[in-house]
Write an enzyme that holds these catalytic residues in place. Structure first.
Site, PDB file in Angstrom:
ATOM      1  NE  ARG A 114      -4.097  -1.947   2.037  1.00  0.00           N
ATOM      2  CZ  ARG A 114      -4.358  -2.798   3.015  1.00  0.00           C
ATOM      3  NH1 ARG A 114      -3.712  -2.703   4.161  1.00  0.00           N
ATOM      4  NH2 ARG A 114      -5.267  -3.730   2.860  1.00  0.00           N
ATOM      5  CE  LYS A 136      -0.939  13.666 -14.539  1.00  0.00           C
ATOM      6  NZ  LYS A 136      -1.369  14.127 -15.883  1.00  0.00           N
ATOM      7  CD  GLU A 178       6.853  16.537 -22.098  1.00  0.00           C
ATOM      8  OE1 GLU A 178       6.270  17.566 -21.697  1.00  0.00           O
ATOM      9  OE2 GLU A 178       6.248  15.480 -22.364  1.00  0.00           O
ATOM     10  CE  LYS A 217       4.843  17.342 -14.126  1.00  0.00           C
ATOM     11  NZ  LYS A 217       5.235  16.115 -14.855  1.00  0.00           N
ATOM     12  CD  GLU A 227      -4.377  15.726 -14.819  1.00  0.00           C
ATOM     13  OE1 GLU A 227      -5.188  14.814 -15.057  1.00  0.00           O
ATOM     14  OE2 GLU A 227      -3.465  16.040 -15.602  1.00  0.00           O
ATOM     15  NE  ARG A 232       0.034  16.776 -12.698  1.00  0.00           N
ATOM     16  CZ  ARG A 232       0.677  15.935 -11.900  1.00  0.00           C
ATOM     17  NH1 ARG A 232       0.298  15.786 -10.650  1.00  0.00           N
ATOM     18  NH2 ARG A 232       1.704  15.232 -12.348  1.00  0.00           N
ATOM     19  CG  ASN A 236      -2.380  16.602 -20.035  1.00  0.00           C
ATOM     20  OD1 ASN A 236      -1.652  15.625 -20.056  1.00  0.00           O
ATOM     21  ND2 ASN A 236      -3.198  16.853 -19.040  1.00  0.00           N
ATOM     22  CG  HIS A 239       1.404  15.641 -23.513  1.00  0.00           C
ATOM     23  ND1 HIS A 239       2.034  16.873 -23.556  1.00  0.00           N
ATOM     24  CD2 HIS A 239       2.290  14.799 -22.912  1.00  0.00           C
ATOM     25  CE1 HIS A 239       3.224  16.781 -22.986  1.00  0.00           C
ATOM     26  NE2 HIS A 239       3.400  15.538 -22.598  1.00  0.00           N
ATOM     27  CG  HIS A 243      -0.225  10.780 -25.414  1.00  0.00           C
ATOM     28  ND1 HIS A 243      -0.771  11.014 -24.171  1.00  0.00           N
ATOM     29  CD2 HIS A 243       1.117  10.793 -25.225  1.00  0.00           C
ATOM     30  CE1 HIS A 243       0.191  11.164 -23.284  1.00  0.00           C
ATOM     31  NE2 HIS A 243       1.348  11.031 -23.899  1.00  0.00           N
ATOM     32  CG  HIS A 254       6.401  10.921 -24.879  1.00  0.00           C
ATOM     33  ND1 HIS A 254       5.036  10.820 -25.016  1.00  0.00           N
ATOM     34  CD2 HIS A 254       6.619  11.917 -23.985  1.00  0.00           C
ATOM     35  CE1 HIS A 254       4.453  11.714 -24.229  1.00  0.00           C
ATOM     36  NE2 HIS A 254       5.386  12.380 -23.594  1.00  0.00           N
TER      37      HIS A 254
END
Length: 350
Positions: A114, A136, A178, A217, A227, A232, A236, A239, A243, A254
Protein backbone atom coordinates in the site's frame (compact mmCIF):
# COMPACT_ATOMS: atom_id res chain seq x y z
CA UNK A 1 22.81 22.90 -7.44
CA UNK A 2 19.30 24.02 -6.48
CA UNK A 3 16.47 22.64 -4.38
CA UNK A 4 12.76 22.81 -5.08
CA UNK A 5 10.17 21.67 -2.55
CA UNK A 6 6.88 20.41 -3.97
CA UNK A 7 4.38 20.33 -1.13
CA UNK A 8 0.72 19.45 -1.39
CA UNK A 9 -2.00 18.70 1.14
CA UNK A 10 -1.08 15.03 0.97
CA UNK A 11 2.65 14.84 0.36
CA UNK A 12 6.01 16.52 0.06
CA UNK A 13 8.74 16.00 -2.54
CA UNK A 14 12.23 17.47 -2.45
CA UNK A 15 13.76 17.94 -5.90
CA UNK A 16 17.56 18.28 -6.10
CA UNK A 17 18.49 19.82 -9.40
CA UNK A 18 21.93 20.47 -10.89
CA UNK A 19 25.45 19.16 -11.30
CA UNK A 20 26.63 17.12 -8.33
CA UNK A 21 23.14 16.22 -7.11
CA UNK A 22 23.66 12.49 -7.58
CA UNK A 23 26.97 12.34 -5.70
CA UNK A 24 25.61 14.51 -2.91
CA UNK A 25 22.28 12.81 -2.27
CA UNK A 26 22.06 9.28 -3.71
CA UNK A 27 24.54 7.37 -1.54
CA UNK A 28 22.54 7.77 1.67
CA UNK A 29 20.00 5.24 0.39
CA UNK A 30 22.65 2.51 0.47
CA UNK A 31 22.23 2.50 4.26
CA UNK A 32 18.67 1.18 4.03
CA UNK A 33 16.76 -1.50 2.17
CA UNK A 34 16.49 -0.56 -1.51
CA UNK A 35 15.05 -2.02 -4.67
CA UNK A 36 16.27 -0.55 -7.97
CA UNK A 37 14.32 -0.50 -11.22
CA UNK A 38 16.22 0.45 -14.38
CA UNK A 39 16.36 -0.59 -18.03
CA UNK A 40 18.84 -2.51 -20.15
CA UNK A 41 20.37 0.54 -21.86
CA UNK A 42 20.83 2.52 -18.65
CA UNK A 43 22.19 -0.45 -16.72
CA UNK A 44 24.74 -1.19 -19.45
CA UNK A 45 26.10 2.36 -19.16
CA UNK A 46 25.79 3.01 -15.42
CA UNK A 47 26.03 -0.37 -13.69
CA UNK A 48 29.46 0.44 -12.26
CA UNK A 49 28.17 3.76 -10.90
CA UNK A 50 25.25 1.93 -9.28
CA UNK A 51 27.58 -0.63 -7.71
CA UNK A 52 29.92 2.09 -6.45
CA UNK A 53 27.01 4.05 -4.98
CA UNK A 54 24.73 1.34 -3.59
CA UNK A 55 27.01 -1.72 -3.31
CA UNK A 56 26.83 -4.77 -5.58
CA UNK A 57 24.16 -6.84 -3.83
CA UNK A 58 21.00 -4.75 -4.21
CA UNK A 59 17.96 -6.42 -5.81
CA UNK A 60 17.17 -4.97 -9.22
CA UNK A 61 14.71 -5.29 -12.08
CA UNK A 62 16.24 -4.49 -15.47
CA UNK A 63 13.42 -3.77 -17.90
CA UNK A 64 13.90 -4.00 -21.66
CA UNK A 65 14.47 -0.45 -22.89
CA UNK A 66 11.48 1.24 -24.48
CA UNK A 67 7.75 1.84 -24.17
CA UNK A 68 7.03 -1.88 -24.61
CA UNK A 69 8.08 -2.40 -20.98
CA UNK A 70 5.35 -0.11 -19.68
CA UNK A 71 2.87 -2.94 -19.19
CA UNK A 72 0.82 -4.70 -16.55
CA UNK A 73 2.97 -7.84 -16.87
CA UNK A 74 6.22 -6.03 -16.08
CA UNK A 75 4.52 -4.21 -13.20
CA UNK A 76 3.40 -7.52 -11.65
CA UNK A 77 6.87 -8.98 -12.23
CA UNK A 78 8.45 -6.12 -10.24
CA UNK A 79 5.97 -6.57 -7.39
CA UNK A 80 6.60 -10.33 -7.24
CA UNK A 81 10.36 -9.81 -7.27
CA UNK A 82 10.12 -7.23 -4.47
CA UNK A 83 8.21 -9.76 -2.39
CA UNK A 84 10.73 -12.51 -3.15
CA UNK A 85 13.57 -10.16 -2.21
CA UNK A 86 11.95 -9.57 1.20
CA UNK A 87 11.25 -5.89 0.74
CA UNK A 88 9.62 -4.39 3.83
CA UNK A 89 7.34 -1.40 4.08
CA UNK A 90 10.26 0.84 5.03
CA UNK A 91 12.17 -0.01 1.84
CA UNK A 92 12.93 2.51 -0.90
CA UNK A 93 12.22 1.92 -4.57
CA UNK A 94 14.76 3.77 -6.71
CA UNK A 95 13.67 4.47 -10.28
CA UNK A 96 16.94 4.91 -12.17
CA UNK A 97 16.21 5.64 -15.81
CA UNK A 98 13.91 7.50 -18.15
CA UNK A 99 10.18 8.06 -18.20
CA UNK A 100 9.15 4.44 -18.72
CA UNK A 101 11.23 3.28 -15.76
CA UNK A 102 9.90 6.11 -13.62
CA UNK A 103 6.28 5.38 -14.49
CA UNK A 104 6.44 1.62 -13.89
CA UNK A 105 8.66 1.79 -10.80
CA UNK A 106 6.53 4.59 -9.37
CA UNK A 107 3.36 2.55 -9.82
CA UNK A 108 5.01 -0.47 -8.20
CA UNK A 109 6.11 1.66 -5.23
CA UNK A 110 2.60 3.02 -4.81
CA UNK A 111 1.08 -0.48 -4.74
CA UNK A 112 3.60 -2.56 -2.79
CA UNK A 113 2.35 -2.92 0.79
CA UNK A 114 0.00 0.00 0.00
CA UNK A 115 2.91 2.35 -0.60
CA UNK A 116 6.65 2.44 0.07
CA UNK A 117 9.26 5.16 -0.25
CA UNK A 118 10.02 6.23 -3.82
CA UNK A 119 13.06 8.07 -5.19
CA UNK A 120 13.26 9.15 -8.81
CA UNK A 121 16.72 9.48 -10.39
CA UNK A 122 15.90 10.46 -14.00
CA UNK A 123 18.61 9.81 -16.57
CA UNK A 124 16.96 11.36 -19.64
CA UNK A 125 16.26 14.99 -20.42
CA UNK A 126 12.52 14.31 -20.75
CA UNK A 127 12.35 12.56 -17.38
CA UNK A 128 14.33 15.32 -15.69
CA UNK A 129 12.17 18.18 -16.94
CA UNK A 130 8.83 16.42 -16.75
CA UNK A 131 7.93 12.82 -15.96
CA UNK A 132 9.96 12.36 -12.75
CA UNK A 133 8.26 15.36 -11.13
CA UNK A 134 4.64 15.49 -10.09
CA UNK A 135 3.82 11.96 -8.99
CA UNK A 136 2.07 10.50 -12.04
CA UNK A 137 2.65 6.75 -12.40
CA UNK A 138 1.10 4.43 -14.97
CA UNK A 139 1.25 1.52 -17.38
CA UNK A 140 -0.33 1.20 -20.83
CA UNK A 141 -3.11 -1.32 -21.50
CA UNK A 142 -4.58 -2.47 -24.83
CA UNK A 143 -2.77 0.26 -26.73
CA UNK A 144 -4.08 3.05 -24.50
CA UNK A 145 -1.36 5.09 -22.81
CA UNK A 146 -1.29 5.53 -19.04
CA UNK A 147 -4.76 4.08 -18.50
CA UNK A 148 -3.89 2.30 -15.23
CA UNK A 149 -1.97 4.39 -12.74
CA UNK A 150 -1.84 6.40 -9.54
CA UNK A 151 -0.81 9.78 -8.23
CA UNK A 152 2.14 8.97 -5.96
CA UNK A 153 4.73 11.59 -5.11
CA UNK A 154 8.38 10.56 -4.80
CA UNK A 155 10.01 11.53 -1.53
CA UNK A 156 12.97 12.83 -3.53
CA UNK A 157 13.91 13.53 -7.12
CA UNK A 158 17.60 13.73 -8.01
CA UNK A 159 17.92 15.47 -11.39
CA UNK A 160 21.62 15.57 -12.24
CA UNK A 161 22.59 16.73 -15.76
CA UNK A 162 25.63 14.44 -15.65
CA UNK A 163 23.44 11.73 -17.15
CA UNK A 164 22.68 13.83 -20.23
CA UNK A 165 26.24 13.31 -21.49
CA UNK A 166 25.42 9.80 -22.73
CA UNK A 167 22.18 10.71 -24.50
CA UNK A 168 21.81 10.63 -28.26
CA UNK A 169 20.66 13.65 -30.23
CA UNK A 170 17.28 11.98 -30.62
CA UNK A 171 16.92 11.55 -26.85
CA UNK A 172 17.78 15.22 -26.38
CA UNK A 173 15.13 16.14 -28.97
CA UNK A 174 12.67 14.10 -26.96
CA UNK A 175 13.36 16.21 -23.87
CA UNK A 176 13.32 19.44 -25.85
CA UNK A 177 9.76 18.58 -26.87
CA UNK A 178 8.67 18.93 -23.25
CA UNK A 179 10.87 22.00 -22.73
CA UNK A 180 9.20 23.79 -25.66
CA UNK A 181 5.84 22.83 -24.18
CA UNK A 182 6.86 24.70 -21.05
CA UNK A 183 7.92 27.62 -23.23
CA UNK A 184 4.41 27.72 -24.67
CA UNK A 185 3.06 27.92 -21.11
CA UNK A 186 5.55 30.30 -19.48
CA UNK A 187 6.81 33.58 -20.90
CA UNK A 188 10.13 33.47 -19.08
CA UNK A 189 10.99 30.03 -20.41
CA UNK A 190 9.84 31.08 -23.89
CA UNK A 191 12.17 34.09 -23.91
CA UNK A 192 15.05 31.93 -22.73
CA UNK A 193 14.41 29.47 -25.58
CA UNK A 194 14.13 32.21 -28.20
CA UNK A 195 17.32 33.88 -26.96
CA UNK A 196 19.23 30.58 -27.06
CA UNK A 197 18.03 29.01 -30.31
CA UNK A 198 21.61 28.11 -31.23
CA UNK A 199 22.33 26.58 -27.82
CA UNK A 200 19.39 24.23 -27.31
CA UNK A 201 21.63 21.15 -27.17
CA UNK A 202 24.39 22.71 -25.07
CA UNK A 203 25.11 21.52 -21.54
CA UNK A 204 25.09 24.94 -19.87
CA UNK A 205 21.76 25.95 -21.39
CA UNK A 206 20.10 22.64 -20.59
CA UNK A 207 21.18 22.65 -16.94
CA UNK A 208 19.70 26.14 -16.57
CA UNK A 209 16.40 25.46 -18.33
CA UNK A 210 15.85 22.11 -16.57
CA UNK A 211 15.53 24.01 -13.30
CA UNK A 212 13.07 26.49 -14.84
CA UNK A 213 10.85 23.69 -16.18
CA UNK A 214 10.88 21.76 -12.90
CA UNK A 215 10.06 24.90 -10.94
CA UNK A 216 7.13 25.68 -13.25
CA UNK A 217 5.73 22.14 -13.08
CA UNK A 218 6.17 21.91 -9.30
CA UNK A 219 4.18 25.12 -8.87
CA UNK A 220 1.33 23.78 -11.03
CA UNK A 221 1.28 20.39 -9.29
CA UNK A 222 1.26 22.01 -5.85
CA UNK A 223 -1.96 23.80 -6.81
CA UNK A 224 -3.69 20.78 -8.36
CA UNK A 225 -1.91 17.53 -7.56
CA UNK A 226 -4.64 15.20 -8.84
CA UNK A 227 -6.08 17.29 -11.68
CA UNK A 228 -9.26 17.92 -9.68
CA UNK A 229 -9.23 21.71 -10.00
CA UNK A 230 -8.27 21.64 -13.68
CA UNK A 231 -5.07 23.66 -13.29
CA UNK A 232 -2.78 20.69 -13.95
CA UNK A 233 -4.48 20.01 -17.28
CA UNK A 234 -2.38 22.73 -18.88
CA UNK A 235 0.65 20.42 -18.67
CA UNK A 236 -1.01 18.27 -21.36
CA UNK A 237 -0.46 20.88 -24.06
CA UNK A 238 0.57 19.00 -27.21
CA UNK A 239 -0.04 15.62 -25.59
CA UNK A 240 -3.57 14.73 -26.67
CA UNK A 241 -2.77 14.84 -30.37
CA UNK A 242 0.83 13.75 -29.80
CA UNK A 243 -0.25 10.62 -27.94
CA UNK A 244 -2.84 9.89 -30.63
CA UNK A 245 -0.27 10.01 -33.44
CA UNK A 246 2.18 8.04 -31.28
CA UNK A 247 -0.32 5.20 -30.93
CA UNK A 248 -0.90 5.07 -34.69
CA UNK A 249 2.64 5.59 -36.03
CA UNK A 250 4.99 4.67 -33.14
CA UNK A 251 8.26 5.25 -35.02
CA UNK A 252 9.30 8.43 -33.23
CA UNK A 253 10.04 9.13 -29.57
CA UNK A 254 7.45 10.44 -27.13
CA UNK A 255 8.98 13.92 -27.04
CA UNK A 256 9.03 14.12 -30.82
CA UNK A 257 5.34 13.25 -30.86
CA UNK A 258 4.70 15.99 -28.28
CA UNK A 259 6.28 18.46 -30.70
CA UNK A 260 4.22 17.07 -33.59
CA UNK A 261 1.07 17.21 -31.48
CA UNK A 262 1.87 20.77 -30.46
CA UNK A 263 2.30 21.78 -34.12
CA UNK A 264 -1.07 20.30 -35.13
CA UNK A 265 -2.80 21.77 -32.07
CA UNK A 266 -1.23 25.17 -32.78
CA UNK A 267 -2.78 24.94 -36.25
CA UNK A 268 -6.18 24.24 -34.65
CA UNK A 269 -5.76 27.18 -32.24
CA UNK A 270 -4.90 29.53 -35.11
CA UNK A 271 -7.82 28.30 -37.24
CA UNK A 272 -10.18 28.87 -34.33
CA UNK A 273 -8.84 32.39 -33.71
CA UNK A 274 -7.45 31.53 -30.27
CA UNK A 275 -3.81 32.10 -31.14
CA UNK A 276 -1.91 33.95 -33.82
CA UNK A 277 0.57 36.65 -34.77
CA UNK A 278 4.17 36.75 -33.62
CA UNK A 279 3.54 34.42 -30.69
CA UNK A 280 2.25 31.61 -32.92
CA UNK A 281 5.18 32.16 -35.30
CA UNK A 282 7.66 31.90 -32.42
CA UNK A 283 6.21 28.63 -31.13
CA UNK A 284 6.26 27.20 -34.66
CA UNK A 285 9.86 28.36 -35.08
CA UNK A 286 10.95 26.55 -31.92
CA UNK A 287 9.17 23.34 -32.91
CA UNK A 288 10.79 23.34 -36.35
CA UNK A 289 14.15 24.20 -34.82
CA UNK A 290 14.11 20.83 -33.06
CA UNK A 291 12.09 18.49 -35.28
CA UNK A 292 13.07 20.07 -38.64
CA UNK A 293 10.07 18.67 -40.56
CA UNK A 294 6.64 17.89 -39.14
CA UNK A 295 5.22 14.72 -40.77
CA UNK A 296 2.15 15.02 -42.97
CA UNK A 297 0.21 12.16 -41.39
CA UNK A 298 -2.59 10.77 -43.54
CA UNK A 299 -4.37 8.40 -41.16
CA UNK A 300 -5.86 11.20 -39.09
CA UNK A 301 -9.12 9.30 -38.53
CA UNK A 302 -7.36 6.61 -36.48
CA UNK A 303 -5.43 9.24 -34.52
CA UNK A 304 -8.59 11.23 -33.84
CA UNK A 305 -10.32 8.12 -32.49
CA UNK A 306 -7.42 7.47 -30.12
CA UNK A 307 -7.68 11.09 -28.94
CA UNK A 308 -11.20 10.36 -27.73
CA UNK A 309 -9.68 7.99 -25.14
CA UNK A 310 -7.59 10.74 -23.59
CA UNK A 311 -8.22 10.93 -19.85
CA UNK A 312 -9.12 14.64 -20.00
CA UNK A 313 -12.22 13.93 -22.07
CA UNK A 314 -15.41 14.00 -20.03
CA UNK A 315 -17.73 13.69 -23.01
CA UNK A 316 -17.72 12.45 -26.60
CA UNK A 317 -15.74 15.54 -27.62
CA UNK A 318 -11.97 15.94 -27.76
CA UNK A 319 -10.55 18.12 -24.99
CA UNK A 320 -7.41 20.06 -25.96
CA UNK A 321 -5.03 22.44 -24.21
CA UNK A 322 -3.75 24.82 -26.89
CA UNK A 323 -1.36 27.79 -26.94
CA UNK A 324 -3.08 31.17 -26.65
CA UNK A 325 -0.56 33.95 -25.96
CA UNK A 326 2.63 34.51 -23.98
CA UNK A 327 2.17 32.78 -20.64
CA UNK A 328 -1.39 31.71 -21.49
CA UNK A 329 -3.07 28.59 -22.79
CA UNK A 330 -6.70 27.75 -23.51
CA UNK A 331 -8.81 24.67 -22.98
CA UNK A 332 -11.21 23.83 -25.79
CA UNK A 333 -13.67 21.04 -26.48
CA UNK A 334 -14.00 20.13 -30.12
CA UNK A 335 -16.40 17.80 -31.92
CA UNK A 336 -14.78 14.66 -33.29
CA UNK A 337 -15.54 15.43 -36.95
CA UNK A 338 -14.18 18.97 -36.72
CA UNK A 339 -11.07 17.74 -34.92
CA UNK A 340 -10.39 15.09 -37.57
CA UNK A 341 -10.99 17.61 -40.36
CA UNK A 342 -8.58 20.15 -38.86
CA UNK A 343 -5.91 17.45 -38.42
CA UNK A 344 -6.35 16.59 -42.09
CA UNK A 345 -6.13 20.26 -43.11
CA UNK A 346 -2.89 20.66 -41.18
CA UNK A 347 -1.44 17.49 -42.68
CA UNK A 348 -2.36 18.61 -46.20
CA UNK A 349 -0.72 22.00 -45.59
CA UNK A 350 2.62 20.46 -44.63
Amino acid sequence: MKEIVLETNLSKSVIRCGSGAFDAYAKKYAQGQIYIVTDSNVFAIYRHLLWETFGNSFPVTILPAGESSKTYNYLISILKDMLSAGMRRNCTVIAFGGGVVGDVAGLAASLYMRGVNLVQIPTTLLAQVDSSVGGKTAVDVNGVKNVIGTFYQPAEVIADPRFLQTLTARELRCGLGEIIKYGALDGGILNKLLNNCDSLYKWEFLEDVIYDCIRYKANVVAQDEREIEGKRKILNLGHTTGHAFELVYRKKSHGEFVLIGMYYELYIAVKRGICGGQYADEIKKLILRVIKKVPSYQDVESAARYALYDKKNLSDKVDLIVPKSIGESAEIEIEFDEYANLLRECADAL
